[in-house]
Design an enzyme around this catalytic site. Structure first.
Site, PDB file in Angstrom:
ATOM      1  N   ALA A 194       0.806  -1.221   0.000  1.00 41.16           N
ATOM      2  CA  ALA A 194       0.000   0.000   0.000  1.00 41.16           C
ATOM      3  C   ALA A 194       0.839   1.272   0.000  1.00 41.16           C
ATOM      4  CB  ALA A 194      -0.934   0.003   1.207  1.00 41.16           C
TER       5      ALA A 194
ATOM      6  N   ASP B 116      13.437   2.787   1.960  1.00 40.30           N
ATOM      7  CA  ASP B 116      12.440   2.229   2.875  1.00 40.30           C
ATOM      8  C   ASP B 116      13.094   1.549   4.076  1.00 40.30           C
ATOM      9  OD1 ASP B 116      10.771   3.058   0.852  1.00 40.30           O
ATOM     10  OD2 ASP B 116       9.605   1.204   0.800  1.00 40.30           O
TER      11      ASP B 116
END
Length: 330
Positions: A118, A167
């Protein structure tokens, strides 16, 4: 013995996709965490159980040894689940290597507040927390930067070489970070008024990154868009240092337009971005690989969250605090 570690998810202020080509990106850790609990086994097998991997959307349950033919019961696309389990397998291999224990077996339980695929850094958070918990379970404590490096190796492998360090570094270190190629640093930043909208869908990060690469190879001028995102990030760093939320918002709006030009936005993302802007946000953009998933807005008031909650394409809208702490043992 049992060890539990957690790591935060993330949103991007700027820079996703361009970071793959060495341009800078500024991701921010958010207080939505993945918790990974690891228990060493007496044999060399791996058993993975996943609980709720969403905020309010979907669940992945997996029980049994993958090499024994266990089948997950899922309501998300199978490639997403296959990738998720691939991340866990590769994280365990990194922990075994760090502890020089190639035959170590584990029972692994994952509980996460971060939806898979997501754009909120679910895979990075699970990998970072998993490596930290598994190495601690084997009696080895790694510092956050080594956890980040090993987690990057996992994502680089699973995403077929398309991953950046952004990330995993953000999840391991917490706070606001700057990533440009292999250069990763933490930044001083004020608390930012994040509002997140999530459309309930999941997408394959590696596939979306590969799509941008193919577009860049087909049309040489697409490289100019990537460079423009890098220039925008550098301007955004100055606004961040000044605590200039209004300018940050304007730059986020521009960044969303550039990402749309790269083909990684979509109808639901655009609808949520415009809803947040119409609700009074200083700025809004997609966050992560795109294709669907989540948007992030800056709004100190309640207008953007309310507008998103009333938007048919938005399944969940919520505020998220900046997570000052990265990976930690619970």
């Amino acid at each position: 013995m049992t060890t539990t570690s957690s790591a935060p998810g993330k949103v991007y202020l700027f820079g996703e996709h361009a970071v793959v080509y060495g341009e800078p990106a500024v991701p921010c850790a958010i207080e939505r965490r993945a918790h990974v609990t690891v228990s060493e086994r007496e044999d060399s097998r791996l058993r993975v159980c996943s609980g709720d991997l969403s905020i309010d959307g979907f669940t992945v349950e997996y029980s049994g040894d993958r090499d024994a033919g266990g089948t997950p019961d899922v309501d998300v696309p199978a490639p997403i689940v296959d990738a998720a389990m691939g991340y866990v397998d590769a994280a365990v291999e990194q922990a075994r290597a760090a502890a020089d224990a190639p035959a170590a077996g584990f029972d692994v339980t994952i509980d996460s507040e971060i939806p898979l695929g997501a754009g909120l850094g679910s895979s990075a958070a699970v990998v970072v927390a998993g490596i930290d918990a598994a190495t601690r379970e084997l009696g080895v404590e790694l510092d956050a930067r080594e956890v980040a490096d090993r987690a990057y190796q996992v994502e680089h492998t699973v995403q077929d070489g398309e991953a950046s360090r952004a990330d995993t570094f953000c999840s391991a270190m917490g706070g606001v970070v700057r990533v440009s190629g292999d250069d990763c640093t933490t930044l001083d930043a004020p608390a930012l008024p994040f509002v997140i909208g999530y459309d309930g869908t999941s997408h394959d990060t590696g596939e979306l990154v590969a799509g941008v690469r193919a577009l860049r190879e087909e049309f040489g001028f697409v490289a100019d868009t990537v460079t423009a995102i890098g220039d925008l990030v550098r301007r955004g760093e100055a606004a961040l240092a000044d605590g200039d939320v209004a300018t940050l918002g304007r730059l986020m709006d521009i960044n969303h337009g550039l990402l749309s030009g790269l083909g990684v936005s979509g109808r639901t993302l655009d609808a949520m971005v415009w809803a947040a802007r119409d609700g009074g946000a200083d700025g809004a953009k997609l966050t992560g690989a795109g294709g669907g998933g989540s948007i992030v807005a800056l709004d100190a008031g309640s207008g953007a969250e309310t507008a998103l909650s009333l938007t048919p394409d938005c399944e969940a809208a919520f505020r998220a605090d900046l997570a000052r702490e990265g990976v930690r043992v619970e």
